[in-house]
Design a protein around this motif. Sequence first.
Motif, PDB file in Angstrom:
ATOM      1  N   GLY A 110      -9.922  12.242  33.851  1.00 29.44           N
ATOM      2  CA  GLY A 110      -9.318  12.283  33.330  1.00 29.44           C
ATOM      3  C   GLY A 110     -10.264  11.382  31.833  1.00 29.44           C
ATOM      4  N   VAL A 111      -9.501  11.943  30.104  1.00 33.37           N
ATOM      5  CA  VAL A 111     -10.252  11.301  29.691  1.00 33.37           C
ATOM      6  C   VAL A 111      -9.202   9.828  28.701  1.00 33.37           C
ATOM      7  N   MET A 112      -9.952   8.610  28.018  1.00 30.37           N
ATOM      8  CA  MET A 112      -9.768   7.450  27.901  1.00 30.37           C
ATOM      9  C   MET A 112     -10.143   7.211  26.519  1.00 30.37           C
ATOM     10  N   TYR A 113      -8.583   6.527  25.884  1.00 30.02           N
ATOM     11  CA  TYR A 113      -9.491   5.892  24.773  1.00 30.02           C
ATOM     12  C   TYR A 113     -10.568   6.647  23.741  1.00 30.02           C
ATOM     13  N   THR A 114      -9.983   8.126  23.517  1.00 25.28           N
ATOM     14  CA  THR A 114     -11.248   8.833  22.781  1.00 25.28           C
ATOM     15  C   THR A 114     -10.225   8.858  20.932  1.00 25.28           C
ATOM     16  N   PRO A 115     -11.262   9.204  20.711  1.00 29.44           N
ATOM     17  CA  PRO A 115     -11.639   9.171  18.903  1.00 29.44           C
ATOM     18  C   PRO A 115     -10.148  10.487  18.780  1.00 29.44           C
ATOM     19  N   ARG A 116      -9.638  11.268  17.877  1.00 31.24           N
ATOM     20  CA  ARG A 116      -8.705  12.233  17.817  1.00 31.24           C
ATOM     21  C   ARG A 116      -9.407  13.101  17.839  1.00 31.24           C
ATOM     22  N   LEU A 117      -9.137  14.052  18.787  1.00 34.97           N
ATOM     23  CA  LEU A 117      -9.637  15.376  19.108  1.00 34.97           C
ATOM     24  C   LEU A 117      -8.397  15.846  19.499  1.00 34.97           C
ATOM     25  N   THR A 118      -8.566  17.354  19.497  1.00 37.18           N
ATOM     26  CA  THR A 118      -7.593  18.483  19.942  1.00 37.18           C
ATOM     27  C   THR A 118      -8.554  19.698  21.474  1.00 37.18           C
ATOM     28  N   THR A 119      -7.894  19.606  22.354  1.00 35.60           N
ATOM     29  CA  THR A 119      -7.792  20.479  23.358  1.00 35.60           C
ATOM     30  C   THR A 119      -8.417  22.238  22.679  1.00 35.60           C
ATOM     31  N   ARG A 120      -9.094  22.899  23.365  1.00 38.19           N
ATOM     32  CA  ARG A 120      -8.946  24.491  22.475  1.00 38.19           C
ATOM     33  C   ARG A 120      -7.782  25.565  22.331  1.00 38.19           C
ATOM     34  N   ASP A 121      -6.037  24.159  23.157  1.00 35.85           N
ATOM     35  CA  ASP A 121      -5.133  24.691  22.375  1.00 35.85           C
ATOM     36  C   ASP A 121      -3.880  24.016  21.945  1.00 35.85           C
ATOM     37  N   GLY A 122      -5.294  23.110  20.758  1.00 37.21           N
ATOM     38  CA  GLY A 122      -4.325  22.380  19.877  1.00 37.21           C
ATOM     39  C   GLY A 122      -3.979  21.104  20.263  1.00 37.21           C
ATOM     40  N   PHE A 123      -4.103  21.014  21.515  1.00 31.31           N
ATOM     41  CA  PHE A 123      -2.892  19.801  21.804  1.00 31.31           C
ATOM     42  C   PHE A 123      -3.829  18.625  21.897  1.00 31.31           C
ATOM     43  N   GLU A 124      -2.867  17.672  21.772  1.00 31.50           N
ATOM     44  CA  GLU A 124      -4.441  16.146  21.273  1.00 31.50           C
ATOM     45  C   GLU A 124      -4.959  15.735  23.065  1.00 31.50           C
ATOM     46  N   LEU A 125      -6.177  15.863  22.781  1.00 26.17           N
ATOM     47  CA  LEU A 125      -7.316  15.585  23.659  1.00 26.17           C
ATOM     48  C   LEU A 125      -6.679  14.609  25.329  1.00 26.17           C
ATOM     49  N   GLN A 126      -6.013  13.659  24.453  1.00 24.29           N
ATOM     50  CA  GLN A 126      -5.829  12.531  26.117  1.00 24.29           C
ATOM     51  C   GLN A 126      -4.489  13.376  26.558  1.00 24.29           C
ATOM     52  N   PHE A 127      -3.215  13.510  26.063  1.00 27.36           N
ATOM     53  CA  PHE A 127      -2.104  14.609  26.232  1.00 27.36           C
ATOM     54  C   PHE A 127      -2.912  15.462  27.138  1.00 27.36           C
ATOM     55  N   GLY A 128      -3.588  16.543  26.313  1.00 25.08           N
ATOM     56  CA  GLY A 128      -3.376  17.730  26.917  1.00 25.08           C
ATOM     57  C   GLY A 128      -4.635  18.195  28.298  1.00 25.08           C
ATOM     58  N   THR A 129      -5.025  17.302  28.134  1.00 24.19           N
ATOM     59  CA  THR A 129      -5.949  16.835  29.342  1.00 24.19           C
ATOM     60  C   THR A 129      -5.737  16.182  30.622  1.00 24.19           C
ATOM     61  N   ASN A 130      -5.402  15.284  30.268  1.00 21.57           N
ATOM     62  CA  ASN A 130      -4.484  13.886  31.682  1.00 21.57           C
ATOM     63  C   ASN A 130      -3.090  14.378  31.871  1.00 21.57           C
ATOM     64  N   HIS A 131      -2.346  15.309  31.127  1.00 23.86           N
ATOM     65  CA  HIS A 131      -1.314  15.546  31.888  1.00 23.86           C
ATOM     66  C   HIS A 131      -0.895  17.052  31.585  1.00 23.86           C
ATOM     67  N   LEU A 132      -1.623  17.810  30.309  1.00 26.03           N
ATOM     68  CA  LEU A 132      -0.847  19.190  30.137  1.00 26.03           C
ATOM     69  C   LEU A 132      -1.820  20.068  31.092  1.00 26.03           C
ATOM     70  N   GLY A 133      -2.801  19.819  31.287  1.00 21.86           N
ATOM     71  CA  GLY A 133      -3.515  20.977  32.233  1.00 21.86           C
ATOM     72  C   GLY A 133      -3.701  20.287  33.868  1.00 21.86           C
ATOM     73  N   HIS A 134      -3.196  19.285  34.576  1.00 22.83           N
ATOM     74  CA  HIS A 134      -2.987  19.149  35.604  1.00 22.83           C
ATOM     75  C   HIS A 134      -1.456  19.684  35.781  1.00 22.83           C
ATOM     76  N   PHE A 135      -1.032  19.422  34.803  1.00 18.72           N
ATOM     77  CA  PHE A 135       1.127  19.745  34.550  1.00 18.72           C
ATOM     78  C   PHE A 135       0.807  21.510  34.953  1.00 18.72           C
ATOM     79  N   ALA A 136      -0.329  22.108  34.360  1.00 23.74           N
ATOM     80  CA  ALA A 136      -0.560  23.598  34.583  1.00 23.74           C
ATOM     81  C   ALA A 136      -1.408  23.791  36.312  1.00 23.74           C
ATOM     82  N   LEU A 137      -2.367  23.289  36.367  1.00 26.80           N
ATOM     83  CA  LEU A 137      -2.873  23.533  37.209  1.00 26.80           C
ATOM     84  C   LEU A 137      -2.146  23.289  38.775  1.00 26.80           C
ATOM     85  N   THR A 138      -1.127  22.653  38.812  1.00 28.06           N
ATOM     86  CA  THR A 138      -0.826  21.845  39.272  1.00 28.06           C
ATOM     87  C   THR A 138       0.584  23.423  39.614  1.00 28.06           C
ATOM     88  N   GLY A 139       1.038  24.110  38.862  1.00 28.35           N
ATOM     89  CA  GLY A 139       2.240  25.006  38.744  1.00 28.35           C
ATOM     90  C   GLY A 139       1.675  25.472  39.507  1.00 28.35           C
TER      91      GLY A 139
END
Length: 299
Positions: free
Chosen positions: A98-127
């Motif tokens: 996970g990442v925490m309190y980052t400046p506003r950055l985006t993932t390679r897919d355009g998601f906000e970095l904290q939501f994209g890393t902490n949730h969406l990345g793990h959601f996809a991996l689990t599925g």
Amino acid sequence: MTENWTEQHVPDQTGRTAVVTGANTGLGFETARVLAERGATVVLAVRDVEKGKRAADRIAGEVLVQELDLTSLDSVREAAASLRAAHPRLDLLINNAGVMYTPRLTTRDGFELQFGTNHLGHFALTGLLLERLLPVPGSRVVTVSSTGHRIQAAIHFDDLHWERSYSRAGAYGQSKLANLMFTYELQRRLAAHGATAAVAAHPGMSNTELARNTPAAIRVPVTWLAPVLTQPATMGALPTLRAATDPAALGGQYYGPGGRGEVKGHPRVVASSPQSHDAEVQRRLWDVSERLTGVVFPV
């Protein structure tokens, strides 16, 4: 239920295979170390392979390294394909990175970095890995959340990626709330299958590298007070380890430190916010997450 639960209570893990994300340092490293020492084959799923190899060298047991960059759905798909090919069965998937309190950055897919890393990345991996877990008795998906899920606690469906305005703490809180909602909805979907359970955990205030992006005005005094305010990573990993290995743990439970304010202490079942139990929002988040990642779960 066992009080003062420690790593010595982790049962023998011989014959089990565990994937731990973000396992080259901090909580993930300590989680992987204990599982390997108890006999599990442990895969360190990490962004930096060289750091992962150095971490593996420090762990006694069978430890493998898999490249995984949760900020890239392409990387998540490639890692999942490699893991499926190498491991016909998985017993544990521990979504720890996970990442925490980052400046506003985006993932390679355009998601906000904290939501994209902490949730969406793990959601996809689990599925993408779930079919390797479903047939395995006692298999578990453990997702690491935080007491920070109570910060501005809401899923901002009207601005998921904080494009209109940005709050480091608010975005972090949303991502950690999403971790819990994902766990609870996943458990509801898994209940009919019987073998696999979804469990959540949080480490309290642990002394790790996670807070490196905290603004200096907060980070500096917290660093000075760390010996009093925080616990070592070996203790912070215990809620995750208990969620993953305690035979008494149940799907849908949430483990955290048992001390005052859940800041420090031995792990026990704790309560999450009322918002995290909103089933309608859980289902909506699930649907949005499937659409954003393109990953549809087999349950």
